[in-house]
Design a protein around this motif. Structure first.
Motif, PDB file in Angstrom:
ATOM      1  N   GLY A 117       0.604  -1.217   0.115  1.00 18.39           N
ATOM      2  CA  GLY A 117      -0.015  -0.039   0.131  1.00 18.39           C
ATOM      3  C   GLY A 117       0.961   1.170   0.042  1.00 18.39           C
ATOM      4  N   ASP A 174      -2.265  -5.101   2.258  1.00 20.22           N
ATOM      5  CA  ASP A 174      -1.767  -4.009   3.190  1.00 20.22           C
ATOM      6  C   ASP A 174      -2.671  -3.985   4.351  1.00 20.22           C
ATOM      7  N   ARG A 175      -2.243  -3.428   5.441  1.00 21.04           N
ATOM      8  CA  ARG A 175      -3.223  -3.627   6.711  1.00 21.04           C
ATOM      9  C   ARG A 175      -3.803  -2.204   6.466  1.00 21.04           C
ATOM     10  N   SER A 227      16.943  -6.283   4.698  1.00 19.19           N
ATOM     11  CA  SER A 227      17.594  -5.090   4.826  1.00 19.19           C
ATOM     12  C   SER A 227      19.132  -5.165   4.907  1.00 19.19           C
ATOM     13  N   TYR A 230      14.696  -5.109  14.936  1.00 13.38           N
ATOM     14  CA  TYR A 230      14.759  -5.054  13.493  1.00 13.38           C
ATOM     15  C   TYR A 230      15.694  -5.871  12.878  1.00 13.38           C
ATOM     16  N   PRO A 286      17.473  -4.161   1.029  1.00 10.90           N
ATOM     17  CA  PRO A 286      17.594  -2.778   0.503  1.00 10.90           C
ATOM     18  C   PRO A 286      18.392  -2.054   1.283  1.00 10.90           C
TER      19      PRO A 286
HETATM   20  N1  LIG Z   1      12.686   2.504   3.444  1.00 17.30           N
HETATM   21  C1  LIG Z   1      14.098   1.791   3.563  1.00 17.30           C
HETATM   22  O1  LIG Z   1      14.844   2.454   3.546  1.00 17.30           O
HETATM   23  C2  LIG Z   1      14.023   0.312   3.596  1.00 17.30           C
HETATM   24  C3  LIG Z   1      15.402  -0.109   3.865  1.00 17.30           C
HETATM   25  C4  LIG Z   1      15.838  -1.465   4.083  1.00 17.30           C
HETATM   26  C5  LIG Z   1      14.308  -2.480   4.168  1.00 17.30           C
HETATM   27  N2  LIG Z   1      13.264  -1.682   4.019  1.00 17.30           N
HETATM   28  C6  LIG Z   1      12.088  -2.798   4.214  1.00 17.30           C
HETATM   29  O2  LIG Z   1      11.326  -2.564   3.145  1.00 17.30           O
HETATM   30  C7  LIG Z   1      10.017  -2.997   3.416  1.00 17.30           C
HETATM   31  C8  LIG Z   1       9.008  -1.764   2.965  1.00 17.30           C
HETATM   32  O3  LIG Z   1       9.071  -0.868   3.816  1.00 17.30           O
HETATM   33  P1  LIG Z   1       9.038   0.794   3.220  1.00 17.30           P
HETATM   34  O4  LIG Z   1       9.996   1.418   3.354  1.00 17.30           O
HETATM   35  O5  LIG Z   1       8.174   0.626   1.632  1.00 17.30           O
HETATM   36  O6  LIG Z   1       7.772   1.491   4.321  1.00 17.30           O
HETATM   37  P2  LIG Z   1       6.567   1.864   4.245  1.00 17.30           P
HETATM   38  O7  LIG Z   1       6.171   2.243   5.567  1.00 17.30           O
HETATM   39  O8  LIG Z   1       6.448   2.869   2.959  1.00 17.30           O
HETATM   40  O9  LIG Z   1       5.570   0.553   3.748  1.00 17.30           O
HETATM   41  C9  LIG Z   1       5.550  -0.643   4.382  1.00 17.30           C
HETATM   42  C10 LIG Z   1       4.156  -0.980   4.254  1.00 17.30           C
HETATM   43  O10 LIG Z   1       3.979  -2.195   5.106  1.00 17.30           O
HETATM   44  C11 LIG Z   1       2.624  -2.101   5.580  1.00 17.30           C
HETATM   45  N3  LIG Z   1       2.676  -2.965   6.918  1.00 17.30           N
HETATM   46  C12 LIG Z   1       3.269  -2.756   8.072  1.00 17.30           C
HETATM   47  N4  LIG Z   1       2.784  -3.668   8.859  1.00 17.30           N
HETATM   48  C13 LIG Z   1       2.078  -4.377   8.322  1.00 17.30           C
HETATM   49  C14 LIG Z   1       1.174  -5.666   8.671  1.00 17.30           C
HETATM   50  N5  LIG Z   1       1.509  -6.185   9.774  1.00 17.30           N
HETATM   51  N6  LIG Z   1       0.534  -6.551   7.965  1.00 17.30           N
HETATM   52  C15 LIG Z   1       0.194  -5.645   6.699  1.00 17.30           C
HETATM   53  N7  LIG Z   1       1.077  -4.683   6.225  1.00 17.30           N
HETATM   54  C16 LIG Z   1       1.771  -4.302   7.010  1.00 17.30           C
HETATM   55  C17 LIG Z   1       2.191  -0.725   6.207  1.00 17.30           C
HETATM   56  O11 LIG Z   1       0.832  -0.199   5.927  1.00 17.30           O
HETATM   57  C18 LIG Z   1       2.977   0.289   4.906  1.00 17.30           C
HETATM   58  O12 LIG Z   1       2.025   0.087   3.656  1.00 17.30           O
HETATM   59  C19 LIG Z   1      10.140  -3.336   4.954  1.00 17.30           C
HETATM   60  O13 LIG Z   1      10.112  -4.659   5.079  1.00 17.30           O
HETATM   61  C20 LIG Z   1      11.042  -2.654   5.334  1.00 17.30           C
HETATM   62  O14 LIG Z   1      11.881  -3.040   6.478  1.00 17.30           O
HETATM   63  C21 LIG Z   1      12.989  -0.422   3.810  1.00 17.30           C
END
Ligand SMILES: NC(=O)c1ccc[n+]([C@@H]2O[C@H](COP(=O)([O-])OP(=O)(O)OC[C@H]3O[C@@H](n4cnc5c(N)ncnc54)[C@H](O)[C@@H]3O)[C@@H](O)[C@H]2O)c1
Length: 250
Positions: free
Chosen positions: A12, A34-35, A139, A151, A181
């Motif tokens: 989402g 997504d939640r 990550s 984490y 990432p």
């Molecule tokens: N953004 C970064 O720099 C980064 C770096 C390394 C890893 N990540 C990983 O990438 C993935 C995506 O993160 P992002 O950066 O896009 O963040 P984001 O907050 O934009 O997106 C995360 C999404 O996960 C959903 N979510 C969270 N808990 C949930 C649950 N229990 N059930 C269903 N949906 C749930 C949220 O509603 C949100 O839409 C994550 O696993 C994060 O750990 C992100």
């Protein structure tokens, strides 16, 4: 190219939304899970407007009943899931000595338990079909990062789950890989900037200066690696982690 049924959790917003969009551009039918159902609906609508096929599904990946219901909803809409991307996540950072148990449990619950529950709910149909692709979003924090042991431990766990499941599911035509990432500007970066006491601009500049290739990542950078693992002819690659971070980790 064969059109497959793909399910992306946490699609989402952020990285998951980018992955869902790029899977749809390849002709796959995509469940945007997504939640946050409003976010999922927006992403599914964008995919539809661009000519792709997507359905928005509400699900809390840490809850077994919610996961079963979501996978069933996707099966009814598109058929059994063939490509699973475990991407849902968030951080609740703190020094280990100040970390409440609830924050440990919450992060493990979504990142690690959620990935396991989704795998359990989708892999049987992949096994029966003799084909499946599971890509887990890890990550660079899986290696080490300060003040976020919940984490770090969850993402290291995701990489262990990736290798273990890769071994057990390989005889069934299912590959299991992970993408790790580095910093990508998303909702998570907003939280990181606030915790560091910086504006978003300051935070991105500090992070950018620490990245050898000289820029912050985008959801597209991550989607490129996911699409590689999800490809039909990537069947000889399993149990691997690719760090997509602008830095030579590993
Ligand atoms: N953004 C970064 O720099 C980064 C770096 C390394 C890893 N990540 C990983 O990438 C993935 C995506 O993160 P992002 O950066 O896009 O963040 P984001 O907050 O934009 O997106 C995360 C999404 O996960 C959903 N979510 C969270 N808990 C949930 C649950 N229990 N059930 C269903 N949906 C749930 C949220 O509603 C949100 O839409 C994550 O696993 C994060 O750990 C992100």
């Amino acid at each position: 190219m064969q059109s497959r049924v793909a399910l992306v959790t946490g699609a989402g917003s952020g990285i998951g939304a980018g992955i869902a969009q790029e899977l749809a551009e390849l002709g796959h039918r995509v469940a945007v899970v997504d939640r946050n159902l409003d976010g999922a609906r927006e992403v599914a609508a964008r995919i539809g407007e661009a000519g792709g096929q997507a359905v928005a599904v509400a699900c809390d990946v840490s809850d077994p009943a919610s996961v079963s219901a979501a996978v069933e909803e996707v099966r009814t809409a598109f058929g059994p899931v063939e490509i699973l991307v475990n991407n849902a996540g968030f951080a609740k950072d703190n020094h280990p000595l100040d970390m409440p148990l609830e924050d440990w449990d919450a992060v493990q619950g979504t990142l690690l338990r959620g990935a396991f529950l989704m795998l359990k709910a989708t892999a049987p149909a992949m096994r029966d079909a003799g084909w499946g692709r599971i890509v887990n979003i890890s990550s660079i924090s899986a290696i080490v990062q300060g003040e976020r042991i919940n984490y770090v431990a969850a993402k290291a766990g995701v990489e262990g789950l990736t290798r273990g499941a890769a071994l057990d599911l390989a005889p069934h035509g299912i590959t299991v890989n992970a993408v790790g990432p580095g910093t990508v500007q998303t909702g998570m970066t907003v939280v990181s900037a606030a915790r560091a006491g910086r504006t978003m601009e300051e935070h991105l500049e500090v992070v950018r200066e620490s990245i050898p290739v000289g820029r912050i990542g985008t959801p597209h950078d991550i989607a490129r690696a996911v699409l590689f693992f999800a490809a039909e002819d990537a069947d000889f690659v399993t149990g691997q982690v690719i760090y997509v971070s602008g830095y030579p980790h590993g």
